[in-house]
Design a protein around this motif. Structure first.
Motif, PDB file in Angstrom:
ATOM      1  N   ILE A 152       4.766   3.581  -1.486  1.00  0.00           N
ATOM      2  CA  ILE A 152       4.405   4.463  -0.370  1.00  0.00           C
ATOM      3  C   ILE A 152       4.547   5.930  -0.770  1.00  0.00           C
ATOM      4  CG2 ILE A 152       5.152   5.236   1.921  1.00  0.00           C
ATOM      5  CD1 ILE A 152       5.719   2.277   2.567  1.00  0.00           C
ATOM      6  N   ASP A 153       5.624   6.247  -1.467  1.00  0.00           N
ATOM      7  CA  ASP A 153       5.816   7.640  -1.902  1.00  0.00           C
ATOM      8  C   ASP A 153       4.703   8.086  -2.849  1.00  0.00           C
ATOM      9  OD1 ASP A 153       8.056   8.003  -0.354  1.00  0.00           O
ATOM     10  OD2 ASP A 153       9.491   7.641  -1.981  1.00  0.00           O
ATOM     11  N   GLU A 154       4.290   7.175  -3.748  1.00  0.00           N
ATOM     12  CA  GLU A 154       3.184   7.486  -4.653  1.00  0.00           C
ATOM     13  C   GLU A 154       1.898   7.704  -3.862  1.00  0.00           C
ATOM     14  OE1 GLU A 154       0.456   7.954  -7.749  1.00  0.00           O
ATOM     15  OE2 GLU A 154       2.629   8.247  -7.684  1.00  0.00           O
ATOM     16  N   ALA A 155       1.653   6.822  -2.881  1.00  0.00           N
ATOM     17  CA  ALA A 155       0.445   6.943  -2.067  1.00  0.00           C
ATOM     18  C   ALA A 155       0.441   8.240  -1.270  1.00  0.00           C
ATOM     19  CB  ALA A 155       0.328   5.745  -1.124  1.00  0.00           C
ATOM     20  N   LEU A 156       1.589   8.609  -0.710  1.00  0.00           N
ATOM     21  CA  LEU A 156       1.663   9.842   0.074  1.00  0.00           C
ATOM     22  C   LEU A 156       1.526  11.077  -0.823  1.00  0.00           C
ATOM     23  CD1 LEU A 156       4.437   8.994   2.703  1.00  0.00           C
ATOM     24  CD2 LEU A 156       1.957   9.057   3.025  1.00  0.00           C
ATOM     25  N   SER A 157       2.002  10.973  -2.059  1.00  0.00           N
ATOM     26  CA  SER A 157       1.815  12.087  -2.994  1.00  0.00           C
ATOM     27  C   SER A 157       0.331  12.275  -3.298  1.00  0.00           C
ATOM     28  CB  SER A 157       2.579  11.824  -4.292  1.00  0.00           C
ATOM     29  OG  SER A 157       3.973  11.869  -4.078  1.00  0.00           O
ATOM     30  N   ARG A 158      -0.375  11.154  -3.458  1.00  0.00           N
ATOM     31  CA  ARG A 158      -1.828  11.235  -3.673  1.00  0.00           C
ATOM     32  C   ARG A 158      -2.519  11.816  -2.442  1.00  0.00           C
ATOM     33  NH1 ARG A 158      -4.084   5.784  -6.717  1.00  0.00           N
ATOM     34  NH2 ARG A 158      -2.421   5.559  -8.269  1.00  0.00           N
ATOM     35  N   ALA A 159      -2.045  11.391  -1.270  1.00  0.00           N
ATOM     36  CA  ALA A 159      -2.634  11.902  -0.026  1.00  0.00           C
ATOM     37  C   ALA A 159      -2.442  13.412   0.081  1.00  0.00           C
ATOM     38  CB  ALA A 159      -2.011  11.200   1.180  1.00  0.00           C
ATOM     39  N   ARG A 160      -1.245  13.876  -0.290  1.00  0.00           N
ATOM     40  CA  ARG A 160      -0.972  15.312  -0.261  1.00  0.00           C
ATOM     41  C   ARG A 160      -1.879  16.046  -1.234  1.00  0.00           C
ATOM     42  NH1 ARG A 160       0.294  17.736   3.109  1.00  0.00           N
ATOM     43  NH2 ARG A 160       2.424  17.088   3.515  1.00  0.00           N
ATOM     44  N   ALA A 161      -2.069  15.493  -2.427  1.00  0.00           N
ATOM     45  CA  ALA A 161      -2.955  16.120  -3.417  1.00  0.00           C
ATOM     46  C   ALA A 161      -4.391  16.172  -2.892  1.00  0.00           C
ATOM     47  CB  ALA A 161      -2.890  15.353  -4.738  1.00  0.00           C
ATOM     48  N   ASN A 162      -4.843  15.077  -2.268  1.00  0.00           N
ATOM     49  CA  ASN A 162      -6.189  15.055  -1.677  1.00  0.00           C
ATOM     50  C   ASN A 162      -6.335  16.117  -0.595  1.00  0.00           C
ATOM     51  OD1 ASN A 162      -6.927  12.888  -3.276  1.00  0.00           O
ATOM     52  ND2 ASN A 162      -6.540  11.343  -1.702  1.00  0.00           N
ATOM     53  N   ALA A 198     -11.062  -1.135  -6.278  1.00  0.00           N
ATOM     54  CA  ALA A 198     -11.392  -0.278  -5.137  1.00  0.00           C
ATOM     55  C   ALA A 198     -10.369   0.845  -4.989  1.00  0.00           C
ATOM     56  CB  ALA A 198     -11.462  -1.104  -3.856  1.00  0.00           C
ATOM     57  N   ASP A 199      -9.579   1.079  -6.050  1.00  0.00           N
ATOM     58  CA  ASP A 199      -8.656   2.213  -6.137  1.00  0.00           C
ATOM     59  C   ASP A 199      -7.395   2.068  -5.294  1.00  0.00           C
ATOM     60  OD1 ASP A 199      -8.087   4.565  -7.498  1.00  0.00           O
ATOM     61  OD2 ASP A 199      -8.785   5.839  -5.851  1.00  0.00           O
ATOM     62  N   ALA A 200      -6.913   0.846  -5.125  1.00  0.00           N
ATOM     63  CA  ALA A 200      -5.631   0.663  -4.442  1.00  0.00           C
ATOM     64  C   ALA A 200      -4.512   1.282  -5.276  1.00  0.00           C
ATOM     65  CB  ALA A 200      -5.358  -0.821  -4.230  1.00  0.00           C
ATOM     66  N   VAL A 201      -3.522   1.843  -4.603  1.00  0.00           N
ATOM     67  CA  VAL A 201      -2.371   2.425  -5.294  1.00  0.00           C
ATOM     68  C   VAL A 201      -1.493   1.324  -5.885  1.00  0.00           C
ATOM     69  CG1 VAL A 201      -0.253   3.779  -4.998  1.00  0.00           C
ATOM     70  CG2 VAL A 201      -2.359   4.472  -3.839  1.00  0.00           C
ATOM     71  N   ASP A 202      -1.323   0.238  -5.107  1.00  0.00           N
ATOM     72  CA  ASP A 202      -0.486  -0.864  -5.574  1.00  0.00           C
ATOM     73  C   ASP A 202      -0.869  -2.145  -4.839  1.00  0.00           C
ATOM     74  OD1 ASP A 202       1.484  -2.204  -6.991  1.00  0.00           O
ATOM     75  OD2 ASP A 202       3.046  -0.734  -6.531  1.00  0.00           O
ATOM     76  N   PHE A 203      -0.436  -3.272  -5.378  1.00  0.00           N
ATOM     77  CA  PHE A 203      -0.671  -4.589  -4.793  1.00  0.00           C
ATOM     78  C   PHE A 203       0.695  -5.250  -4.699  1.00  0.00           C
ATOM     79  CE2 PHE A 203      -1.635  -9.087  -4.804  1.00  0.00           C
ATOM     80  CZ  PHE A 203      -2.811  -9.197  -4.077  1.00  0.00           C
ATOM     81  N   VAL A 251      -4.611   3.549  -0.462  1.00  0.00           N
ATOM     82  CA  VAL A 251      -4.383   2.225   0.113  1.00  0.00           C
ATOM     83  C   VAL A 251      -3.399   1.421  -0.741  1.00  0.00           C
ATOM     84  CG1 VAL A 251      -5.473  -0.016   0.603  1.00  0.00           C
ATOM     85  CG2 VAL A 251      -6.644   2.115   1.225  1.00  0.00           C
ATOM     86  N   ILE A 252      -2.463   0.768  -0.060  1.00  0.00           N
ATOM     87  CA  ILE A 252      -1.573  -0.209  -0.687  1.00  0.00           C
ATOM     88  C   ILE A 252      -1.922  -1.557  -0.068  1.00  0.00           C
ATOM     89  CG2 ILE A 252       0.811  -0.972  -0.997  1.00  0.00           C
ATOM     90  CD1 ILE A 252       1.615   2.011  -0.503  1.00  0.00           C
ATOM     91  N   ILE A 253      -2.196  -2.561  -0.908  1.00  0.00           N
ATOM     92  CA  ILE A 253      -2.551  -3.885  -0.422  1.00  0.00           C
ATOM     93  C   ILE A 253      -1.311  -4.790  -0.430  1.00  0.00           C
ATOM     94  CG2 ILE A 253      -3.854  -5.985  -0.939  1.00  0.00           C
ATOM     95  CD1 ILE A 253      -5.606  -3.865   0.254  1.00  0.00           C
TER      96      ILE A 253
END
Length: 203
Positions: free
Chosen positions: A116-126, A97-102, A79-81
């Protein structure tokens, strides 16, 4: 680009949704937009993969409440807030709550894309971790009860000569079971066997 992942935009301001959708769309990102937290929750499916871009202040359920509700529901999408009224306490709660960024509006496009790229990289790892877990669970289901018993004793450090008497079988039979179970699991060393067996212990 993570072409099979989606950026889910949740914001009650139509102009923000349109601007974000255009900005990300021209850069090749797949997007889906929602006008409220309630609308997202109504449509959300566990199989969705990607990341969330959530406005913190919305009519009805706010962004932080949505973030916490998704955690309760087992949603693992990063999640990005977003906020037009950033403050330290809100940012702290989002990160807790573990947001990637604010990110504060108006956005710096470069920072937004980087987040967004960081969040999608985490999503790919998950996603990869879940796939590995699923494959391991499938392999473990192929073991016989006896092979499972042998595996549990091997991974706690018991030697074949100790496992035999513990299970009432010969050392040679232990060796046969051990060879078969390692073949079924596709491992050739005890370290990998331990890794897979940890999943079995969690079930």
């Amino acid at each position: 680009m993570q072409h099979d992942l989606t950026v889910f935009i949740v914001d009650d301001d139509p102009s923000v949704r349109d601007a974000l959708g255009l900005l990300l769309g021209v850069r090749g990102y797949r997007t889906a937009v929602f006008g409220s937290a309630e609308a997202f929750l109504q449509g959300w499916q566990p199989a969705w993969s990607g990341c969330l871009l959530i406005d913190i202040r919305m009519s009805g359920m706010d962004g932080l409440s949505l973030q916490l509700e998704l955690i309760k529901r087992g949603c693992v999408m990063p999640v990005i807030i977003m906020s037009g009224h950033g403050d330290v306490s809100t940012a702290r709660a989002a990160f807790k709550a573990d947001a990637v960024d604010f990110l504060e509006k108006p956005f710096d496009d470069a920072k937004l894309i980087a987040a967004i790229d960081e969040a999608l990289s985490r999503a790919r790892a998950n996603q990869n971790a879940l796939q590995r877990r699923s494959r391991s669970a499938s392999l473990l289901s192929e073991l016989t009860p006896r092979e499972r018993e042998v595996m549990h004793l091997v991974v706690v450090g018991r030697h074949n000569r100790d496992i035999g008497p513990a299970l009432g079988i010969s050392v040679r039979t232990v060796e046969v079971h051990k060879a078969r179970l390692m073949s079924k699991l596709g491992v050739d060393n005890v370290a990998d066997l331990v890794r897979i067996s940890m999943l079995d212990q969690e079930e």
